[in-house]
Design a protein around this motif. Structure first.
Motif, PDB file in Angstrom:
ATOM      1  N   GLY A 140       0.780  -1.223   0.000  1.00 41.14           N
ATOM      2  CA  GLY A 140       0.000   0.000   0.000  1.00 41.14           C
ATOM      3  C   GLY A 140       0.816   1.279   0.000  1.00 41.14           C
ATOM      4  O   GLY A 140       0.234   2.385  -0.001  1.00 41.14           O
ATOM      5  N   LEU A 141       2.142   1.164  -0.024  1.00 40.12           N
ATOM      6  CA  LEU A 141       2.993   2.359   0.019  1.00 40.12           C
ATOM      7  C   LEU A 141       3.103   3.060  -1.327  1.00 40.12           C
ATOM      8  O   LEU A 141       3.577   4.195  -1.401  1.00 40.12           O
ATOM      9  N   GLY A 142       2.717   2.383  -2.388  1.00 44.38           N
ATOM     10  CA  GLY A 142       2.793   2.988  -3.707  1.00 44.38           C
ATOM     11  C   GLY A 142       4.160   2.938  -4.343  1.00 44.38           C
ATOM     12  O   GLY A 142       4.444   3.681  -5.311  1.00 44.38           O
ATOM     13  N   LEU A 143       5.048   2.081  -3.845  1.00 50.88           N
ATOM     14  CA  LEU A 143       6.393   1.947  -4.416  1.00 50.88           C
ATOM     15  C   LEU A 143       6.326   1.315  -5.802  1.00 50.88           C
ATOM     16  O   LEU A 143       5.357   0.635  -6.145  1.00 50.88           O
ATOM     17  N   PRO A 144       7.358   1.525  -6.625  1.00 52.00           N
ATOM     18  CA  PRO A 144       7.377   0.866  -7.936  1.00 52.00           C
ATOM     19  C   PRO A 144       7.231  -0.644  -7.781  1.00 52.00           C
ATOM     20  O   PRO A 144       7.827  -1.245  -6.882  1.00 52.00           O
ATOM     21  N   ARG A 145       6.427  -1.268  -8.655  1.00 57.53           N
ATOM     22  CA  ARG A 145       6.178  -2.698  -8.528  1.00 57.53           C
ATOM     23  C   ARG A 145       5.994  -3.321  -9.902  1.00 57.53           C
ATOM     24  O   ARG A 145       6.057  -2.655 -10.930  1.00 57.53           O
ATOM     25  N   ASP A 146       5.770  -4.638  -9.893  1.00 55.82           N
ATOM     26  CA  ASP A 146       5.550  -5.415 -11.119  1.00 55.82           C
ATOM     27  C   ASP A 146       6.755  -5.259 -12.058  1.00 55.82           C
ATOM     28  O   ASP A 146       7.861  -5.596 -11.654  1.00 55.82           O
ATOM     29  N   ALA A 147       6.558  -4.742 -13.253  1.00 55.62           N
ATOM     30  CA  ALA A 147       7.653  -4.631 -14.220  1.00 55.62           C
ATOM     31  C   ALA A 147       8.700  -3.608 -13.809  1.00 55.62           C
ATOM     32  O   ALA A 147       9.774  -3.525 -14.425  1.00 55.62           O
ATOM     33  N   TYR A 148       8.414  -2.842 -12.748  1.00 58.81           N
ATOM     34  CA  TYR A 148       9.324  -1.793 -12.306  1.00 58.81           C
ATOM     35  C   TYR A 148       9.991  -2.135 -10.974  1.00 58.81           C
ATOM     36  O   TYR A 148      10.585  -1.282 -10.334  1.00 58.81           O
ATOM     37  N   GLU A 149       9.880  -3.401 -10.582  1.00 61.12           N
ATOM     38  CA  GLU A 149      10.563  -3.910  -9.388  1.00 61.12           C
ATOM     39  C   GLU A 149      11.433  -5.082  -9.827  1.00 61.12           C
ATOM     40  O   GLU A 149      10.926  -6.155 -10.175  1.00 61.12           O
ATOM     41  N   ILE A 150      12.743  -4.883  -9.832  1.00 60.63           N
ATOM     42  CA  ILE A 150      13.668  -5.819 -10.469  1.00 60.63           C
ATOM     43  C   ILE A 150      14.693  -6.336  -9.460  1.00 60.63           C
ATOM     44  O   ILE A 150      15.386  -5.542  -8.811  1.00 60.63           O
ATOM     45  N   PRO A 151      14.828  -7.658  -9.320  1.00 58.15           N
ATOM     46  CA  PRO A 151      15.916  -8.196  -8.493  1.00 58.15           C
ATOM     47  C   PRO A 151      17.231  -8.201  -9.275  1.00 58.15           C
ATOM     48  O   PRO A 151      17.261  -8.530 -10.466  1.00 58.15           O
ATOM     49  N   LEU A 152      18.312  -7.826  -8.601  1.00 53.25           N
ATOM     50  CA  LEU A 152      19.635  -7.793  -9.227  1.00 53.25           C
ATOM     51  C   LEU A 152      20.637  -8.467  -8.294  1.00 53.25           C
ATOM     52  O   LEU A 152      20.922  -7.942  -7.211  1.00 53.25           O
ATOM     53  N   VAL A 153      21.169  -9.611  -8.684  1.00 53.70           N
ATOM     54  CA  VAL A 153      22.240 -10.224  -7.908  1.00 53.70           C
ATOM     55  C   VAL A 153      23.555  -9.979  -8.653  1.00 53.70           C
ATOM     56  O   VAL A 153      23.701 -10.314  -9.830  1.00 53.70           O
ATOM     57  N   ILE A 154      24.491  -9.343  -7.943  1.00 51.17           N
ATOM     58  CA  ILE A 154      25.796  -9.002  -8.512  1.00 51.17           C
ATOM     59  C   ILE A 154      26.800 -10.041  -8.044  1.00 51.17           C
ATOM     60  O   ILE A 154      26.934 -10.290  -6.837  1.00 51.17           O
ATOM     61  N   GLN A 155      27.515 -10.644  -8.987  1.00 54.64           N
ATOM     62  CA  GLN A 155      28.498 -11.679  -8.669  1.00 54.64           C
ATOM     63  C   GLN A 155      29.741 -11.490  -9.522  1.00 54.64           C
ATOM     64  O   GLN A 155      29.662 -11.050 -10.672  1.00 54.64           O
ATOM     65  N   ASP A 156      30.883 -11.812  -8.964  1.00 58.35           N
ATOM     66  CA  ASP A 156      32.112 -11.848  -9.754  1.00 58.35           C
ATOM     67  C   ASP A 156      32.501 -13.305  -9.964  1.00 58.35           C
ATOM     68  O   ASP A 156      32.381 -14.137  -9.071  1.00 58.35           O
ATOM     69  N   ARG A 157      32.955 -13.603 -11.172  1.00 54.20           N
ATOM     70  CA  ARG A 157      33.298 -14.968 -11.525  1.00 54.20           C
ATOM     71  C   ARG A 157      34.520 -14.978 -12.436  1.00 54.20           C
ATOM     72  O   ARG A 157      34.851 -13.968 -13.076  1.00 54.20           O
ATOM     73  N   ASN A 158      35.196 -16.127 -12.507  1.00 59.47           N
ATOM     74  CA  ASN A 158      36.290 -16.348 -13.442  1.00 59.47           C
ATOM     75  C   ASN A 158      35.891 -17.420 -14.447  1.00 59.47           C
ATOM     76  O   ASN A 158      35.245 -18.412 -14.084  1.00 59.47           O
ATOM     77  N   PHE A 159      36.270 -17.222 -15.703  1.00 58.62           N
ATOM     78  CA  PHE A 159      36.031 -18.189 -16.773  1.00 58.62           C
ATOM     79  C   PHE A 159      37.345 -18.479 -17.484  1.00 58.62           C
ATOM     80  O   PHE A 159      38.226 -17.623 -17.554  1.00 58.62           O
ATOM     81  N   ASN A 160      37.465 -19.677 -18.043  1.00 55.13           N
ATOM     82  CA  ASN A 160      38.592 -19.924 -18.929  1.00 55.13           C
ATOM     83  C   ASN A 160      38.147 -19.703 -20.378  1.00 55.13           C
ATOM     84  O   ASN A 160      37.004 -19.336 -20.644  1.00 55.13           O
ATOM     85  N   SER A 161      39.025 -19.920 -21.317  1.00 60.55           N
ATOM     86  CA  SER A 161      38.748 -19.592 -22.719  1.00 60.55           C
ATOM     87  C   SER A 161      37.673 -20.470 -23.345  1.00 60.55           C
ATOM     88  O   SER A 161      37.123 -20.125 -24.387  1.00 60.55           O
ATOM     89  N   THR A 162      37.338 -21.603 -22.706  1.00 61.58           N
ATOM     90  CA  THR A 162      36.276 -22.459 -23.238  1.00 61.58           C
ATOM     91  C   THR A 162      34.912 -22.097 -22.667  1.00 61.58           C
ATOM     92  O   THR A 162      33.904 -22.673 -23.056  1.00 61.58           O
ATOM     93  N   GLY A 163      34.886 -21.154 -21.708  1.00 63.54           N
ATOM     94  CA  GLY A 163      33.643 -20.773 -21.072  1.00 63.54           C
ATOM     95  C   GLY A 163      33.384 -21.476 -19.756  1.00 63.54           C
ATOM     96  O   GLY A 163      32.347 -21.265 -19.132  1.00 63.54           O
TER      97      GLY A 163
END
Length: 393
Positions: free
Chosen positions: A177-200
């Motif tokens: 009921g607070l009126g915050l952005p929701r539905d298509a305007y509420e987006i989860p974002l998980v930030i991660q760092d990773r290492n890959f080799n040349s084959t993926g």
């Protein structure tokens, strides 16, 4: 030397497909699907999640082997309601020995959940390959951004590194009921760092001081772009990295508002131009793109990073839209506790080190005299528990 800050890249592993010019922001942001309950009663929602290895296209044109919930990384998002229990049933379809040489035994933990001890996913309370286990979460707590992940003793680090994590978003009628952005305007974002080799292939070194990667992913996408309208968006941000800290900020210096952290909404939104997130921390933020002209872009940056870890993702304003959402001046007040309310007082003395190995006087550390020994004990316990992951406590 690895340390608990924004650095610590393993420079022996070159950033794959990451650099200057056209390599940045070439892929669209992936948004994990919201999982539909397999059954719903008047009181409870039930979900099935299958843990398995899968080949996914993180690097364009290459397949990367991961282990994830329903074969996804991140796993599906669970949206739950305060006071309405959720039953999550996990079938372990991993092999006996899985990626990175880790065992396929898992223990699923709801990070930030107020749950009975039997439902907590203790590190030794594992689900063996081929077995199924259900966890019941009562959801009797304030709304917040939670996440679920593997918790197995000694192997949480590699299991999460290879993909075993997902969002669990808890809401209630008051917040709705607070009126915050929701539905298509509420987006989860998980930030991660990773290492890959040349084959993926994902590379996990088992660094005792903590694992850091030189490639930034958001929702499993390498430094993506995301098309936004010229309006307010709510982002539920999770630092899902093993040990890396981030200081997030917009490249144009514009402020954003912090609505809440791990425990849910703050008493009122806080206006900031940057925010530091350590491993497993969450931030609920609102970014207003209405001041940016259509056709412009702004980058979410990491000022604790450098080179391939300095840029997180890009927002592209591609359209104008009306905005009926609100940013209230205040939220739910927080209950303040005073010492007079306590019923028992306990005192703790920290001395020595992890099983006596650290040494030193009480309240200090031989490794770093400025860090209390108790902190060093906790840090070393985390290294042991997370399988040489060194996740900073």
């Amino acid at each position: 030397m690895s340390r608990c800050d924004g650095g610590g890249e393993n420079r022996s592993i070159p950033p794959f497909l990451i650099g200057a010019g056209d390599n940045l922001f070439t892929q669209a942001l992936y948004i994990p699907p919201v999982l539909t309950p397999i059954s719903t009663t008047s009181t409870t929602d039930s979900y099935d999640l299958a843990l398995r290895e899968a080949d996914v296209e993180i690097i364009p044109g290459k397949l990367t082997r991961i282990m994830g919930f329903n074969g996804l990384t991140p796993g599906p998002t669970i949206r739950a309601r305060v006071g309405r229990p959720v039953v999550m049933s996990h079938t372990n379809g991993l092999p006996v020995t899985t990626l990175g040489g880790a065992p396929g035994d898992v223990a699923i933990h709801l990070h930030g959940g107020h749950v009975p001890s039997s439902e907590d996913g203790f590190p030794t309370d594992t689900i063996r390959p081929g077995a199924t286990r259900s966890y019941t979460y009562p959801n009797n707590q304030l709304p917040a951004t939670l996440w679920y992940h593997d918790h197995a003793m000694g192997f949480t680090g590699p299991h999460v590194w290879f993909g075993m994590a997902g969002f669990y978003i808890l809401t209630d009628d008051y917040e709705d009921g607070l009126g915050l952005p929701r539905d298509a305007y509420e987006i989860p974002l998980v930030i991660q760092d990773r290492n890959f080799n040349s084959t993926g292939k994902l590379v996990y070194t088992g660094n005792w001081n903590g694992e850091t990667g030189n490639t930034i992913l958001v929702n499993g996408t390498i430094q993506p772009h995301f098309k936004v309208a010229s309006r307010k968006y709510r982002f539920r941000v999770l630092n899902g990295s093993n040990m890396r800290k981030y200081r997030i900020a917009m490249s144009n210096g514009q402020p954003f508002h912090v609505l809440g952290m791990e425990g849910g909404l703050l008493p009122a939104p806080v206006k900031v131009t940057s925010l530091v997130l350590a491993s497993a921390e969450r931030a609920d933020i609102v970014v207003d793109f209405s001041s940016l002209p259509v056709g412009s872009s702004v980058v979410l940056q990491n000022s604790l990073g450098s080179g391939s870890t300095a840029n997180i993702m890009r927002f592209d304003v591609d359209r104008a839209e009306p905005d009926s959402s609100q940013l209230p001046l205040e939220f739910r007040p927080l209950e303040k506790l005073s010492a007079s309310q306590s019923v028992r007082t306990r005192s703790f003395t920290f001395s020595g080190g992890m099983m006596g190995m650290m040494g030193g006087a009480p309240g200090s550390s031989t490794e770093n005299p400025s860090i209390p020994t108790g902190w060093m004990q906790i840090r070393n316990w985390a290294r042991w528990r997370f399988g040489s992951s060194g996740t900073c406590p």
